[in-house]
Design a protein around this motif. Structure first.
Motif, mmCIF file in Angstrom:
data_model
loop_
_atom_site.group_PDB
_atom_site.id
_atom_site.type_symbol
_atom_site.label_atom_id
_atom_site.label_comp_id
_atom_site.label_asym_id
_atom_site.label_seq_id
_atom_site.Cartn_x
_atom_site.Cartn_y
_atom_site.Cartn_z
ATOM 1 N N ARG A 49 -1.364 -28.678 44.088
ATOM 2 C CA ARG A 49 -0.324 -27.978 43.324
ATOM 3 C C ARG A 49 1.005 -28.716 43.414
ATOM 4 O O ARG A 49 1.727 -28.836 42.411
ATOM 5 C CB ARG A 49 -0.171 -26.555 43.856
ATOM 6 C CG ARG A 49 -1.354 -25.658 43.535
ATOM 7 C CD ARG A 49 -1.218 -24.302 44.210
ATOM 8 N NE ARG A 49 -2.273 -23.386 43.789
ATOM 9 C CZ ARG A 49 -2.389 -22.141 44.239
ATOM 10 N NH1 ARG A 49 -1.520 -21.661 45.117
ATOM 11 N NH2 ARG A 49 -3.371 -21.372 43.812
ATOM 12 N N ALA A 50 1.333 -29.212 44.581
ATOM 13 C CA ALA A 50 2.601 -29.917 44.771
ATOM 14 C C ALA A 50 2.677 -31.174 43.901
ATOM 15 O O ALA A 50 3.770 -31.602 43.526
ATOM 16 C CB ALA A 50 2.795 -30.280 46.243
ATOM 17 N N LEU A 51 1.517 -31.751 43.579
ATOM 18 C CA LEU A 51 1.473 -32.969 42.764
ATOM 19 C C LEU A 51 1.192 -32.678 41.294
ATOM 20 O O LEU A 51 0.907 -33.598 40.519
ATOM 21 C CB LEU A 51 0.432 -33.933 43.334
ATOM 22 C CG LEU A 51 0.774 -34.501 44.719
ATOM 23 C CD1 LEU A 51 -0.359 -35.366 45.239
ATOM 24 C CD2 LEU A 51 2.074 -35.280 44.679
ATOM 25 N N GLY A 52 1.273 -31.405 40.913
ATOM 26 C CA GLY A 52 1.128 -31.055 39.509
ATOM 27 C C GLY A 52 -0.289 -30.845 39.035
ATOM 28 O O GLY A 52 -0.540 -30.809 37.830
ATOM 29 N N LEU A 53 -1.231 -30.686 39.965
ATOM 30 C CA LEU A 53 -2.623 -30.432 39.611
ATOM 31 C C LEU A 53 -2.990 -28.995 39.977
ATOM 32 O O LEU A 53 -2.237 -28.301 40.655
ATOM 33 C CB LEU A 53 -3.539 -31.430 40.321
ATOM 34 C CG LEU A 53 -3.406 -32.842 39.762
ATOM 35 C CD1 LEU A 53 -3.383 -33.864 40.881
ATOM 36 C CD2 LEU A 53 -4.524 -33.136 38.786
#
Length: 197
Positions: free
Chosen positions: A137-141
């Protein structure tokens, strides 16, 4: 000492993040996967055990092999996701402790305690699985963790050469399709399941 995340960061990781049942066509690269791992490995585990073992199924063949181990609705999600992930746990993690935890003879703590190793492997690989979700989530996934699968089949398909490694849970990974999520289920208020002692 850390600084609080801003509102957007809290939304990305927790408040507006969802478990996805489907994904867009946007690909997930090996660099993305390595980026997720490089974040999740920084999360704490007891005595730096790192018992989780990840298999990142990117090829159609690997996803099909995993889908064959899952219940029907999950099998379809696995096949269609850009990546599906097996989060395993090494019940012989203690063999890696001499280099992972060099401050003490931590290997000896678990050497004759198979039941204790299983308990620690489950607890700490579950933590690492949660770190995987947060890192993605932190990396946009986005992710779709699940447990609707036959564990014995997964172990035979992916860990036959490592009999002390067992599956904990599995997850899909990609860029979530907003149309694939249900309305958010209830979240309990603090007073429902908490006590301050």
């Amino acid at each position: 000492m850390g600084k609080p995340l801003d509102e957007a960061g809290l939304d990305t990781i927790f408040r507006t993040a969802r478990t996805y049942n489907g994904y867009t066509d946007q690909p997930v690269s090996e660099a993305d996967i390595r980026g997720i791992y490089d974040l999740l490995k920084m999360g704490p585990t007891s005595a730096n055990q790192h018992p989780a073992r990840f298999i990142w199924c990117m090829s159609d063949a690997a996803k099909e092999k995993l889908a064959a181990c899952a219940m029907d609705s999950n099998a379809d999600k696995i096949r269609k996701a850009p990546v599906s992930v097996v989060i395993g746990m090494d019940e012989d993690f203690h063999e890696q402790l001499p280099w992972l935890f060099p401050h003490a003879d931590a290997r000896s703590w678990f050497l004759r305690d198979e039941a204790g190793r299983k308990e620690h492997a489950m607890r700490n690989s579950s933590l690492q699985g949660a770190y995987f979700i947060i890192a993605a989530r932190a990396l946009g996934l986005d992710t779709g963790p699940m447990s609707g699968f036959d564990a014995e089949k997964v172990n035979a398909a992916f860990f036959a050469d490592q009999p002390k490694v067992k599956v904990n849970f599995i997850s899909t990974l990609g860029h979530g399709d907003p149309d694939s999520v249900f309305d958010r289920s209830p979240r309990p208020d603090f007073d429902k399941f908490n006590r301050i002692a």
